[in-house]
Design a protein around this motif. Structure first.
Motif, PDB file in Angstrom:
ATOM      1  N   MET A  95       9.609  -7.002   6.025  1.00  0.00           N
ATOM      2  CA  MET A  95       8.485  -7.237   4.596  1.00  0.00           C
ATOM      3  C   MET A  95       8.642  -8.520   3.361  1.00  0.00           C
ATOM      4  O   MET A  95       7.633  -8.084   2.253  1.00  0.00           O
ATOM      5  CB  MET A  95       8.575  -6.246   3.656  1.00  0.00           C
ATOM      6  CG  MET A  95       7.819  -5.189   4.631  1.00  0.00           C
ATOM      7  SD  MET A  95       6.452  -4.694   4.795  1.00  0.00           S
ATOM      8  CE  MET A  95       5.869  -4.511   3.521  1.00  0.00           C
ATOM      9  N   SER A  97       7.386 -11.679   3.162  1.00  0.00           N
ATOM     10  CA  SER A  97       6.552 -11.994   3.119  1.00  0.00           C
ATOM     11  C   SER A  97       5.281 -11.766   2.627  1.00  0.00           C
ATOM     12  O   SER A  97       5.004 -12.830   1.976  1.00  0.00           O
ATOM     13  CB  SER A  97       6.070 -12.682   4.643  1.00  0.00           C
ATOM     14  OG  SER A  97       5.339 -11.103   5.679  1.00  0.00           O
ATOM     15  N   TYR A  98       5.513 -10.339   2.150  1.00  0.00           N
ATOM     16  CA  TYR A  98       4.143 -10.222   1.417  1.00  0.00           C
ATOM     17  C   TYR A  98       4.824 -10.275  -0.524  1.00  0.00           C
ATOM     18  O   TYR A  98       4.198  -9.708  -0.686  1.00  0.00           O
ATOM     19  CB  TYR A  98       4.389  -8.546   1.702  1.00  0.00           C
ATOM     20  CG  TYR A  98       3.832  -8.382   2.970  1.00  0.00           C
ATOM     21  CD1 TYR A  98       2.795  -8.495   3.201  1.00  0.00           C
ATOM     22  CD2 TYR A  98       4.295  -7.662   4.263  1.00  0.00           C
ATOM     23  CE1 TYR A  98       1.832  -8.655   4.289  1.00  0.00           C
ATOM     24  CE2 TYR A  98       4.004  -7.874   4.825  1.00  0.00           C
ATOM     25  CZ  TYR A  98       2.147  -8.095   5.558  1.00  0.00           C
ATOM     26  OH  TYR A  98       1.728  -7.802   7.337  1.00  0.00           O
ATOM     27  N   LEU A 101       2.191 -12.534  -2.247  1.00  0.00           N
ATOM     28  CA  LEU A 101       0.960 -11.380  -2.661  1.00  0.00           C
ATOM     29  C   LEU A 101       1.070 -10.370  -3.536  1.00  0.00           C
ATOM     30  O   LEU A 101       0.563 -10.260  -4.468  1.00  0.00           O
ATOM     31  CB  LEU A 101       0.609 -10.752  -1.151  1.00  0.00           C
ATOM     32  CG  LEU A 101       0.068 -11.223  -0.625  1.00  0.00           C
ATOM     33  CD1 LEU A 101       0.093 -11.429   1.132  1.00  0.00           C
ATOM     34  CD2 LEU A 101      -0.335 -12.483  -0.412  1.00  0.00           C
TER      35      LEU A 101
END
Length: 269
Positions: A95, A97-98, A101
């Motif tokens: 997770m 990579s989020y 964001l």
């Protein structure tokens, strides 16, 4: 070491919030100084500035904006990066990579809140910048930043300061637990299959046993039939003799019976 790294990330976010408050204060002071220079020079704030008119040029350098933009860059480097590191440290590797964001989402909510604040205080913004009250706007942002900083210090820091990040060992442990659970389920399915196979084998053995017993009964019946053939032949000849006797008796009795029937018919007529 993990707790120290966690505290370091939280301190970076706090330092970024402090830089944000100082940035708003610096912008507030620069705007106050600019409005004082306008009053001293006697420039009409309701008229738009004309750069070709020397009487409307404010004797103020653009380097006055340097402190607030430096603080704004520090805020972006500390708070935003610290928030992204905080998110990456509290999620599993799949997770991470989020994280960017999520930090952008937090900043987006902040921008929406700022726009709502502008709508509430839209009377401070005029068509001419000299007639607007940007000093009040920057002061309001500084006060809001101070309130959020107090909430962060007294509510967020005590909760997350000593929270350890999920290590790779915990993630591997979760994967191992999932593997053990799948292996147990596969073992149960295999045991059910073996049990069903055993039951089918027992049913097949019972069927073979019943077929053997049926074959034995058939052999016994054939043997009994073979042994009883002579007696059956004698009994059949005896039956035929009885049939022939009955036929001969009926043949001798038929003419008198026929005559008696004709005589009774004549009487009735």
């Amino acid at each position: 070491m993990k707790t120290e790294n966690q505290q370091h990330r939280l301190d970076k976010i706090a330092a970024g919030m402090v830089c944000s408050i100082l940035c708003c204060i610096a912008a507030w002071q620069v705007e106050v100084h600019r409005l004082l220079l306008i009053k001293k020079k006697g420039i009409d704030p309701s008229k738009p500035s004309n750069p070709n008119d020397p009487n409307q040029i404010i004797p103020m350098s653009t380097f006055w904006l340097l402190p607030q933009f430096n603080l704004l860059g520090l805020m972006d480097a500390l708070a935003v990066e610290g928030l992204q590191e905080f998110v990456d440290n509290h999620v599993t590797k799949s997770m991470k990579s989020y994280g960017k964001l999520f930090s952008d989402c937090v900043l987006g909510f902040g921008n929406i809140f700022s726009m709502r604040c502008i709508l509430l205080i839209r009377t401070w913004f005029k068509d001419v910048i000299n007639n607007s009250h940007l000093d009040r706007y920057f002061l309001a942002l500084a006060m809001l930043g101070l309130v959020f900083f107090c909430i962060y210090v007294f509510c967020v820091l005590p909760k997350y300061a000593h929270m350890e990040a999920p290590s790779e060992d915990l993630e591997l442990e979760d994967v191992l637990e999932d593997g053990v659970r799948d292996l147990t389920e596969s073992k149960d399915v295999l045991e059910d299959g073996v049990r069903d196979l055993t039951e089918a084998e027992n049913v097949l053995e019972d069927g073979v046993r019943d077929l053997t017993e049926t074959e034995d009964l058939l052999e016994d019946g054939v043997r009994d039939l073979t042994e009883s053939l002579p007696s059956r032949r004698n009994s059949s000849s005896f039956q035929w003799r009885k049939v022939l006797t009955v036929i001969s008796v009926a043949r001798h009795l038929y003419p008198p019976l026929k005559k008696g029937q004709q005589h009774s018919r004549l009487k009735s007529e």
